[in-house]
Design a protein around this motif. Structure first.
Motif, PDB file in Angstrom:
ATOM      1  N   ILE A 104      33.416  34.610  35.318  1.00  0.00           N
ATOM      2  CA  ILE A 104      34.488  33.857  34.660  1.00  0.00           C
ATOM      3  C   ILE A 104      33.964  32.531  34.089  1.00  0.00           C
ATOM      4  CG2 ILE A 104      35.402  32.568  36.654  1.00  0.00           C
ATOM      5  CD1 ILE A 104      38.156  33.848  35.678  1.00  0.00           C
TER       6      ILE A 104
ATOM      7  N   MET B  43      37.360  42.520  33.267  1.00  0.00           N
ATOM      8  CA  MET B  43      37.847  42.654  31.882  1.00  0.00           C
ATOM      9  C   MET B  43      36.782  42.178  30.882  1.00  0.00           C
ATOM     10  SD  MET B  43      41.223  40.723  30.562  1.00  0.00           S
ATOM     11  CE  MET B  43      41.556  40.345  28.878  1.00  0.00           C
ATOM     12  N   MET B  44      36.131  41.045  31.190  1.00  0.00           N
ATOM     13  CA  MET B  44      35.088  40.509  30.308  1.00  0.00           C
ATOM     14  C   MET B  44      33.935  41.497  30.176  1.00  0.00           C
ATOM     15  SD  MET B  44      35.263  36.712  31.935  1.00  0.00           S
ATOM     16  CE  MET B  44      33.569  36.356  31.732  1.00  0.00           C
TER      17      MET B  44
ATOM     18  N   PRO C  80      45.070  41.281  34.578  1.00  0.00           N
ATOM     19  CA  PRO C  80      44.920  39.821  34.485  1.00  0.00           C
ATOM     20  C   PRO C  80      44.400  39.208  35.781  1.00  0.00           C
ATOM     21  CG  PRO C  80      47.250  40.413  34.664  1.00  0.00           C
ATOM     22  CD  PRO C  80      46.479  41.698  34.509  1.00  0.00           C
TER      23      PRO C  80
ATOM     24  N   ILE D 298      42.739  35.917  26.875  1.00  0.00           N
ATOM     25  CA  ILE D 298      41.380  36.154  27.368  1.00  0.00           C
ATOM     26  C   ILE D 298      40.637  37.121  26.445  1.00  0.00           C
ATOM     27  CG2 ILE D 298      39.975  36.986  29.324  1.00  0.00           C
ATOM     28  CD1 ILE D 298      41.514  34.458  30.024  1.00  0.00           C
TER      29      ILE D 298
ATOM     30  N   LEU E 149      46.599  38.089  28.893  1.00  0.00           N
ATOM     31  CA  LEU E 149      45.577  39.069  28.538  1.00  0.00           C
ATOM     32  C   LEU E 149      45.115  38.922  27.093  1.00  0.00           C
ATOM     33  CD1 LEU E 149      47.278  41.760  30.595  1.00  0.00           C
ATOM     34  CD2 LEU E 149      44.819  41.385  30.696  1.00  0.00           C
TER      35      LEU E 149
ATOM     36  N   TYR F 299      41.778  40.425  37.369  1.00  0.00           N
ATOM     37  CA  TYR F 299      40.349  40.767  37.444  1.00  0.00           C
ATOM     38  C   TYR F 299      39.693  40.429  36.094  1.00  0.00           C
ATOM     39  CZ  TYR F 299      41.561  43.006  41.820  1.00  0.00           C
ATOM     40  OH  TYR F 299      42.013  43.227  43.098  1.00  0.00           O
ATOM     41  N   ILE F 300      39.591  39.147  35.841  1.00  0.00           N
ATOM     42  CA  ILE F 300      39.122  38.686  34.530  1.00  0.00           C
ATOM     43  C   ILE F 300      37.644  39.050  34.310  1.00  0.00           C
ATOM     44  CG2 ILE F 300      38.777  36.640  33.070  1.00  0.00           C
ATOM     45  CD1 ILE F 300      41.690  37.142  33.457  1.00  0.00           C
TER      46      ILE F 300
ATOM     47  N   LEU G 186      33.093  32.410  30.330  1.00  0.00           N
ATOM     48  CA  LEU G 186      34.141  32.413  29.303  1.00  0.00           C
ATOM     49  C   LEU G 186      33.984  31.184  28.415  1.00  0.00           C
ATOM     50  CD1 LEU G 186      37.644  33.273  30.824  1.00  0.00           C
ATOM     51  CD2 LEU G 186      36.516  34.392  28.917  1.00  0.00           C
TER      52      LEU G 186
END
Ligand code: SF4
Length: 305
Positions: free
Chosen positions: A5, A198-199, A192, A32, A29, A194-195, A8
């Motif tokens: 994270i 997701m990235m 949302p 991000i 979401l 588990y960012i 980001l």
């Protein structure tokens, strides 16, 4: 490459001051998603809650936004992709200034009204990203049931009644598998809560040309009858109970990001939301609760096998 994270970008592509509800899981979401993709993006929006983000002459986006009817976002994305390709071919845009084409849509457009256009775009191997904020209902118009509303939930059109005490009687459509049948190079579910996951998935998807599709668990405070500050806790609970499997399919091969050794009972997820309150009050609907738990258990039994 975004790994944690902390990777980001600090810069926001979607800035503050929108008209969406406080705590909207979908808005988080989209924010991000656009942050990870950067600002060389043109977003095509199928009518829905996110349409309230950009209302002429105001926009919180630093990149372009194109608003279309619910049924036609992938068709509009095709037109934009073709135009960009032609401009690059004619030397009017340098290849390094190319834009990523991103469809942002709710589950109503994805599962029902726009499914035909999405199927066509996948069939044509359109090079685009497709992000569904899945709030499991038509939230922009008052939370009517969509093809994504889960069995046992209450919506404005599937209220619990004497004939249907469980509320919604149909199962949620399996959009992941509907898409997988089209053989796109990349599909993923995201959350949302588990960012980093997701990235990683957005980065991975960007290696592929063709359709790159994401289904995002998107808690909706008014539609799900939860507090705005409960959104991330609830999203985490959905994964811990196994209700929302985090997974991806690369060229059709499915892999799960998290396989819980011990899942929490689904009830813990349901009890956090007013849309399932009728399953517990005034009397507990044991059969319905067992059916919901049974569907989740059945899914994970196949995964573990
Ligand atoms: S109704 Fe739900 S999806 Fe729509 S803006 Fe509000 S929280 Fe977001």
């Amino acid at each position: 490459m975004t790994k944690t994270i902390r990777d980001l970008p600090i810069e926001e592509s979607l800035t503050s001051g929108t008209m969406l509800c406080a705590g909207c899981g979908g808005a988080l979401l989209v924010r991000i998603f656009e942050k990870v993709l950067g600002q060389n993006v043109v977003t095509v929006n199928a009518a829905g809650c996110m349409s309230m983000l950009s209302v002429f002459p105001l926009t919180p986006f630093k990149s372009s936004w194109f608003y279309v009817a619910m049924a036609s976002a992938p068709a509009a994305a095709q037109g934009i992709r073709d135009a960009l390709d032609m401009l690059i071919k004619k030397g009017k845009i340098k290849p390094e200034n190319d834009l990523k084409v991103v469809v942002v849509t709710g589950d109503g457009a994805a599962s029902d009204i726009g499914l035909q256009a999405t199927s066509g775009a996948m069939h044509r191997k359109l090079d685009f990203y497709y992000l569904v904020y899945d709030n499991e209902g038509y939230s922009n118009t008052g939370f009517q049931a969509s093809g994504s509303s889960p069995y046992g939930s209450s919506t404005k059109t599937t209220h619990p009644s004497a004939m249907t005490p469980q509320g919604t009687i149909l199962d949620k459509k399996d959009l992941f598998e509907i898409w997988r049948a089209h053989k796109p190079p990349y599909i993923a579910t995201i959350s949302p809560a588990y960012i980093a996951d997701m990235m990683r998935k957005i980065d991975k998807a960007s290696q592929f040309a063709g359709p790159k599709l994401f289904i995002a668990h998107s808690p909706c405070p008014p539609g799900w009858d939860i507090d705005s500050d409960a959104v991330i806790r609830l999203a985490k609970m959905a994964v811990e109970t196994g209700v929302w499997p985090l997974k991806e399919a690369v060229n059709g091969e499915v892999a799960h990001s998290f396989v819980q050794k011990k899942r929490r009972p689904v009830e813990e997820y349901l009890k956090m939301q007013g849309r399932f309150e009728h399953l517990f009050k005034p009397t507990r609907q044991e059969q319905v609760l067992q059916t919901i738990q049974g569907k989740v258990d059945e899914y994970w039994a196949k995964v573990v096998k």
